[in-house]
Design an enzyme around this catalytic site. Structure first.
Site, PDB file in Angstrom:
ATOM      1  N   GLU A  95       0.834  -1.199   0.000  1.00 23.61           N
ATOM      2  CA  GLU A  95       0.000   0.000   0.000  1.00 23.61           C
ATOM      3  C   GLU A  95       0.872   1.253   0.000  1.00 23.61           C
ATOM      4  O   GLU A  95       2.064   1.186   0.346  1.00 23.61           O
ATOM      5  CB  GLU A  95      -0.922  -0.016   1.219  1.00 23.61           C
ATOM      6  CG  GLU A  95      -1.867  -1.201   1.224  1.00 23.61           C
ATOM      7  CD  GLU A  95      -2.873  -1.144   2.371  1.00 23.61           C
ATOM      8  OE1 GLU A  95      -2.913  -0.137   3.096  1.00 23.61           O
ATOM      9  OE2 GLU A  95      -3.622  -2.141   2.526  1.00 23.61           O
ATOM     10  N   GLY A 132       4.379  -0.091   2.486  1.00 21.34           N
ATOM     11  CA  GLY A 132       5.664  -0.504   1.942  1.00 21.34           C
ATOM     12  C   GLY A 132       6.232  -1.703   2.674  1.00 21.34           C
ATOM     13  O   GLY A 132       5.619  -2.768   2.736  1.00 21.34           O
ATOM     14  N   PHE A 150       1.899  -0.513  -6.509  1.00 26.16           N
ATOM     15  CA  PHE A 150       3.046  -1.294  -6.990  1.00 26.16           C
ATOM     16  C   PHE A 150       2.658  -2.748  -7.231  1.00 26.16           C
ATOM     17  O   PHE A 150       3.435  -3.672  -6.958  1.00 26.16           O
ATOM     18  CB  PHE A 150       4.225  -1.232  -6.011  1.00 26.16           C
ATOM     19  CG  PHE A 150       4.686   0.163  -5.699  1.00 26.16           C
ATOM     20  CD1 PHE A 150       4.676   1.153  -6.668  1.00 26.16           C
ATOM     21  CD2 PHE A 150       5.123   0.492  -4.425  1.00 26.16           C
ATOM     22  CE1 PHE A 150       5.102   2.453  -6.381  1.00 26.16           C
ATOM     23  CE2 PHE A 150       5.552   1.782  -4.125  1.00 26.16           C
ATOM     24  CZ  PHE A 150       5.540   2.761  -5.114  1.00 26.16           C
ATOM     25  N   ILE A 151       1.469  -2.964  -7.777  1.00 25.75           N
ATOM     26  CA  ILE A 151       0.958  -4.320  -7.957  1.00 25.75           C
ATOM     27  C   ILE A 151       1.275  -4.825  -9.360  1.00 25.75           C
ATOM     28  O   ILE A 151       0.739  -4.325 -10.356  1.00 25.75           O
ATOM     29  CB  ILE A 151      -0.564  -4.380  -7.707  1.00 25.75           C
ATOM     30  CG1 ILE A 151      -0.895  -3.791  -6.324  1.00 25.75           C
ATOM     31  CG2 ILE A 151      -1.050  -5.820  -7.828  1.00 25.75           C
ATOM     32  CD1 ILE A 151      -0.168  -4.437  -5.168  1.00 25.75           C
ATOM     33  N   GLU A 177       9.097 -16.149  -3.412  1.00 19.81           N
ATOM     34  CA  GLU A 177       9.401 -15.011  -4.271  1.00 19.81           C
ATOM     35  C   GLU A 177      10.886 -14.652  -4.186  1.00 19.81           C
ATOM     36  O   GLU A 177      11.528 -14.327  -5.196  1.00 19.81           O
ATOM     37  CB  GLU A 177       8.538 -13.816  -3.868  1.00 19.81           C
ATOM     38  CG  GLU A 177       8.596 -12.645  -4.814  1.00 19.81           C
ATOM     39  CD  GLU A 177       7.696 -11.506  -4.371  1.00 19.81           C
ATOM     40  OE1 GLU A 177       7.320 -10.694  -5.228  1.00 19.81           O
ATOM     41  OE2 GLU A 177       7.362 -11.417  -3.164  1.00 19.81           O
ATOM     42  N   ARG A 178      11.458 -14.712  -2.989  1.00 20.48           N
ATOM     43  CA  ARG A 178      12.858 -14.333  -2.808  1.00 20.48           C
ATOM     44  C   ARG A 178      13.804 -15.364  -3.406  1.00 20.48           C
ATOM     45  O   ARG A 178      14.867 -15.013  -3.926  1.00 20.48           O
ATOM     46  CB  ARG A 178      13.124 -14.087  -1.319  1.00 20.48           C
ATOM     47  CG  ARG A 178      12.444 -12.817  -0.856  1.00 20.48           C
ATOM     48  CD  ARG A 178      12.387 -12.636   0.653  1.00 20.48           C
ATOM     49  NE  ARG A 178      11.534 -11.489   0.959  1.00 20.48           N
ATOM     50  CZ  ARG A 178      11.203 -11.098   2.183  1.00 20.48           C
ATOM     51  NH1 ARG A 178      11.665 -11.771   3.234  1.00 20.48           N
ATOM     52  NH2 ARG A 178      10.426 -10.049   2.356  1.00 20.48           N
ATOM     53  N   ARG A 235      36.099  -5.531 -29.274  1.00 25.23           N
ATOM     54  CA  ARG A 235      36.290  -4.083 -29.187  1.00 25.23           C
ATOM     55  C   ARG A 235      37.779  -3.758 -29.086  1.00 25.23           C
ATOM     56  O   ARG A 235      38.485  -4.311 -28.233  1.00 25.23           O
ATOM     57  CB  ARG A 235      35.552  -3.540 -27.969  1.00 25.23           C
ATOM     58  CG  ARG A 235      35.802  -2.068 -27.662  1.00 25.23           C
ATOM     59  CD  ARG A 235      35.265  -1.145 -28.712  1.00 25.23           C
ATOM     60  NE  ARG A 235      35.274   0.244 -28.245  1.00 25.23           N
ATOM     61  CZ  ARG A 235      35.059   1.284 -29.035  1.00 25.23           C
ATOM     62  NH1 ARG A 235      34.828   1.090 -30.321  1.00 25.23           N
ATOM     63  NH2 ARG A 235      35.062   2.509 -28.543  1.00 25.23           N
ATOM     64  N   GLN A 258      29.691  -0.034 -17.699  1.00 29.30           N
ATOM     65  CA  GLN A 258      30.981   0.640 -17.644  1.00 29.30           C
ATOM     66  C   GLN A 258      31.966   0.034 -18.642  1.00 29.30           C
ATOM     67  O   GLN A 258      32.721   0.765 -19.310  1.00 29.30           O
ATOM     68  CB  GLN A 258      31.561   0.551 -16.229  1.00 29.30           C
ATOM     69  CG  GLN A 258      32.741   1.470 -15.971  1.00 29.30           C
ATOM     70  CD  GLN A 258      32.335   2.936 -15.911  1.00 29.30           C
ATOM     71  OE1 GLN A 258      31.159   3.245 -15.700  1.00 29.30           O
ATOM     72  NE2 GLN A 258      33.299   3.830 -16.125  1.00 29.30           N
ATOM     73  N   LEU A 259      31.969  -1.277 -18.760  1.00 26.45           N
ATOM     74  CA  LEU A 259      32.885  -1.931 -19.692  1.00 26.45           C
ATOM     75  C   LEU A 259      32.565  -1.552 -21.131  1.00 26.45           C
ATOM     76  O   LEU A 259      33.476  -1.381 -21.951  1.00 26.45           O
ATOM     77  CB  LEU A 259      32.803  -3.450 -19.496  1.00 26.45           C
ATOM     78  CG  LEU A 259      33.841  -4.303 -20.221  1.00 26.45           C
ATOM     79  CD1 LEU A 259      34.181  -5.541 -19.398  1.00 26.45           C
ATOM     80  CD2 LEU A 259      33.345  -4.743 -21.600  1.00 26.45           C
TER      81      LEU A 259
END
Length: 420
Positions: free
Chosen positions: A156, A160, A186-187, A281-282, A307, A376-377
């Site tokens: 909600e 959070g 955030f659903i 979920e985790r 490259r 970055q690379l």
């Protein structure tokens, strides 16, 4: 388990073929929101027989439960030992298949994975573990085959990380029915879901502390009076996964929409249901992180070989080699965590919430670090959307917030260590 099996590798090759044909050509449309993820997921399920597999698995689970209830009603001996509520899940025994599928898709379009994972991994699993036989028969078949999309609504605007204590969405009894009011945010799948699992506090009008009130779990269908699904949010990443708000204005819910059809569920109130979902979920975040790390690793190795600067491949430079070496270490570590979770599941001893939180904390952080190092690379090219590492970096960051912020994971890991 210390490496992928031959079957896993065969599946990986087939999944990559599907991705090259059905996903990569549509990445721009998925990232812009022009194309929704659900038709692609349904095509994936049909091509690999996942829809048929899910339907068959659910049919067997429901038949088993039906025989048990019939035996109980007739006073006969039970045909089998009572299984743990929701034991096995819709894809029990197919953990390696799902790990390969999730990791490969995550390396190309992680939004497809979150849309699919929330619908089945949270939506279907919650109904399977908490619902009555009639409720499971009513909703599960359509969800596990992706004929219908599910959402799982607990977060909600003002709660959070304090999901239960700060929950303001509530239901009150009205005769045999319940009246639902409140808002969720955030659903995942929220804007387009056909079926929504909603967690709400029970308001008994007795002045009890709002933080301690019982949490009940309901199932809503799209189009119910008073139920509004907001438009998709604009986000930093995961553009292929629609996320939005849900609004409840005096939504009348009959008792058959309360999971378990009782306020005194044998598995505790809705808090216990949500905690179980948090664990799954985790663990899923580790699978997604593996996909991000694998893809960044592959792209960076190829780029370092081709490259050229100052007349030589950049892979000859030690600082570039350092980034590649760290990516390889990350790949090994995350893959080993995934293998460990798969073996624990096969042994019937899945990771605890604290262990799943530890996996989520490490894997999400390292995936984000690898993705940013990939940008970055690639240098200036890495910052351009034409190069896939740009999207991978945006998507990877979501893993540090998704399934509970990493700060909360620290708390859960520490509580597990300090429990007496």
């Amino acid at each position: 388990m210390f490496e992928w099996s031959e079957t896993d590798e065969l599946i990986r090759g087939a999944v990559r073929g599907f991705i090259d044909k059905e996903v990569r050509p549509h990445l721009d449309a998925l990232d812009s929101g022009e194309m929704l993820p659900y038709p692609i997921i349904r095509k994936l399920f049909a091509e690999f027989g996942i829809d048929a597999l899910g339907a068959e698995s659910i049919a067997k689970l429901l038949a088993k439960q039906r025989r048990r209830e019939e035996a109980l009603a007739a006073g006969e001996p039970l045909p089998e030992q009572k299984a743990k509520s929701g034991d096995g899940g819709p894809f029990s025994g197919q953990e390696s298949l799902m790990a390969v599928l999730v990791s490969e898709l995550s390396g190309v379009c992680m939004g497809l994975v979150t849309a699919m994972g929330v619908s089945i991994g949270l939506g279907a699993t919650t109904i399977l573990s908490r619902g009555t036989l009639a409720q499971q028969e009513r909703w599960l078949g359509d969800i596990v085959t992706m004929k219908k999309v599910a959402a799982w609504a607990i977060t909600e605007p003002d709660s959070g990380s304090d999901a239960f204590g700060g929950m303001k969405t509530y239901v009150r009894r009205d005769g045999e029915d319940y009246i639902l009011n409140g808002q969720k945010t955030f659903i995942t799948n929220g804007p387009y879901a056909d079926i929504v699992i909603v967690y709400a506090k029970l308001d008994q009008g007795d002045g009890a502390d709002k933080r301690d009130r019982k949490v009940l779990t309901f199932v809503l269908d799209k189009g119910m009076e008073g139920f509004t699904q907001g438009k998709p949010f604009k986000k930093m990443g995961l553009h292929a996964s629609p996320t939005g708000e849900l609004f409840f204005d005096n939504v009348r819910l009959s008792k058959d929409r309360l999971l378990g059809e009782t306020e005194q569920h044998e598995g505790g109130d809705g808090r216990e249901s949500a905690r179980s979902s948090f664990t799954a979920e985790r663990i899923g975040v580790a699978f997604m992180a593996l996909g991000i790390v694998n893809e960044c690793h592959r792209l960076c190795v190829d780029y370092a070989k081709t490259r050229k600067l100052w007349g030589q491949e950049i892979g000859r430079f030690q600082l570039v080699q350092l980034k590649l070496a760290k990516m390889e270490i990350a790949r090994i570590n995350v893959q080993n965590m995934v293998f460990h979770a798969l073996e624990r599941s096969r042994a019937g001893k899945p990771p605890t919430l604290a262990e799943a939180s530890a996996m989520k904390l490490y894997c999400s952080e390292i995936a984000t670090e690898v993705a940013m190092d990939a940008v970055q690379l690639f240098g200036g090219n890495g910052y351009m959307s034409e190069y896939h590492v740009e999207q991978l970096a945006r998507d990877a960051k979501s893993l540090m917030i998704y399934a509970g912020s990493n700060e909360i994971q620290v708390t859960h890991v520490a509580k597990g260590l300090l429990a007496y």
